[in-house]
Design a protein around this motif. Structure first.
Motif, PDB file in Angstrom:
ATOM      1  N   GLN B  23       0.846  -1.192   0.000  1.00  0.00           N
ATOM      2  CA  GLN B  23       0.000   0.000   0.000  1.00  0.00           C
ATOM      3  C   GLN B  23       0.883   1.245   0.000  1.00  0.00           C
ATOM      4  O   GLN B  23       2.062   1.166   0.359  1.00  0.00           O
ATOM      5  CB  GLN B  23      -0.876   0.044   1.266  1.00  0.00           C
ATOM      6  CG  GLN B  23      -1.891  -1.059   1.382  1.00  0.00           C
ATOM      7  CD  GLN B  23      -3.141  -0.817   0.535  1.00  0.00           C
ATOM      8  OE1 GLN B  23      -3.178   0.047  -0.352  1.00  0.00           O
ATOM      9  NE2 GLN B  23      -4.150  -1.632   0.789  1.00  0.00           N
ATOM     10  N   ASP B  24       0.324   2.368  -0.391  1.00  0.00           N
ATOM     11  CA  ASP B  24       1.048   3.631  -0.246  1.00  0.00           C
ATOM     12  C   ASP B  24       1.136   3.963   1.250  1.00  0.00           C
ATOM     13  O   ASP B  24       0.215   3.695   2.013  1.00  0.00           O
ATOM     14  CB  ASP B  24       0.303   4.754  -0.982  1.00  0.00           C
ATOM     15  CG  ASP B  24       0.148   4.423  -2.463  1.00  0.00           C
ATOM     16  OD1 ASP B  24       1.078   3.839  -3.042  1.00  0.00           O
ATOM     17  OD2 ASP B  24      -0.920   4.745  -3.017  1.00  0.00           O
ATOM     18  N   LYS B  86      -4.083  -5.870   5.332  1.00  0.00           N
ATOM     19  CA  LYS B  86      -4.698  -4.944   4.364  1.00  0.00           C
ATOM     20  C   LYS B  86      -4.269  -3.491   4.568  1.00  0.00           C
ATOM     21  O   LYS B  86      -4.447  -2.660   3.684  1.00  0.00           O
ATOM     22  CB  LYS B  86      -6.227  -5.083   4.379  1.00  0.00           C
ATOM     23  CG  LYS B  86      -6.633  -6.486   3.928  1.00  0.00           C
ATOM     24  CD  LYS B  86      -7.952  -6.553   3.190  1.00  0.00           C
ATOM     25  CE  LYS B  86      -8.130  -7.964   2.626  1.00  0.00           C
ATOM     26  NZ  LYS B  86      -9.321  -8.166   1.825  1.00  0.00           N
ATOM     27  N   LYS B  90      -1.541  -4.149  -0.953  1.00  0.00           N
ATOM     28  CA  LYS B  90      -2.644  -4.151  -1.935  1.00  0.00           C
ATOM     29  C   LYS B  90      -2.961  -5.583  -2.354  1.00  0.00           C
ATOM     30  O   LYS B  90      -4.098  -5.898  -2.711  1.00  0.00           O
ATOM     31  CB  LYS B  90      -2.234  -3.337  -3.163  1.00  0.00           C
ATOM     32  CG  LYS B  90      -2.143  -1.850  -2.893  1.00  0.00           C
ATOM     33  CD  LYS B  90      -1.682  -1.087  -4.123  1.00  0.00           C
ATOM     34  CE  LYS B  90      -1.588   0.394  -3.822  1.00  0.00           C
ATOM     35  NZ  LYS B  90      -0.878   1.140  -4.867  1.00  0.00           N
TER      36      LYS B  90
END
Lengths: 105, 105
Positions: B23-24, B86, B90
């Motif tokens: 994820q970012d 999560k 991603k």
């Protein structure tokens, strides 16, 4: 280079984990690596490929069977590349594995 | 991070291939990853760890047996980290493999 995890079938299938430390200098590596991935992707039984490199490089290729891995290992063009391993790598390990379970999202 | 391929025993032994897309943002990932590696390294049956990230991340941990992998998966602190997957990823795939052959230099 892969930008997402490979989509693979239900286990069992096979994985080849290739872990390496590069030599200094390219020595034709980048071109050969590109060619080998293209060629591997065309082999019978090829399922997918994942790769990343920082201090060490890890490339994982996925195959339907041990026989498919053996045929790729013995491919004539691939054997030429294998003979140059010491030009490209200070160290490497190849691990041939049977994938028994898989999960994720 | 590993700077050379892991030294592992003669096969058979086990590998867990963890392939992921981040994820970012960090969201506590770096600290948790460091803690998980330290904790994994202390588990019975742990043999080694290799990791690299570019577009995707590939981390491979090596273990003496399926039982050792299962015990680590069920470790309470590890389970807390798993519950945050999560926040950090991603996409990820976990592949549990039996290493059948190994070679290299």
């Amino acid at each position: 280079m892969a930008s997402s995890p490979s989509i693979t079938p239900h286990p069992p299938y096979y994985a080849v984990i290739f872990t390496s430390v590069r030599q200094d200098g390219d020595n034709g590596y980048a071109e050969a690596a590109k060619q080998m991935l293209e060629l591997a992707s065309e082999q019978p039984g090829f399922l997918g490929f994942e790769s990343a490199r920082q201090e060490i490089g890890i490339s994982v290729s996925y195959w339907v069977s041990q026989e498919a891995i053996k045929a790729w290992k013995e491919n004539a063009i691939h054997r030429q590349a294998q003979s140059r391993a010491k030009d490209w790598y200070k160290a490497f390990r190849v691990r041939v594995c049977c994938v028994e379970r898989e999960y994720g999202f």
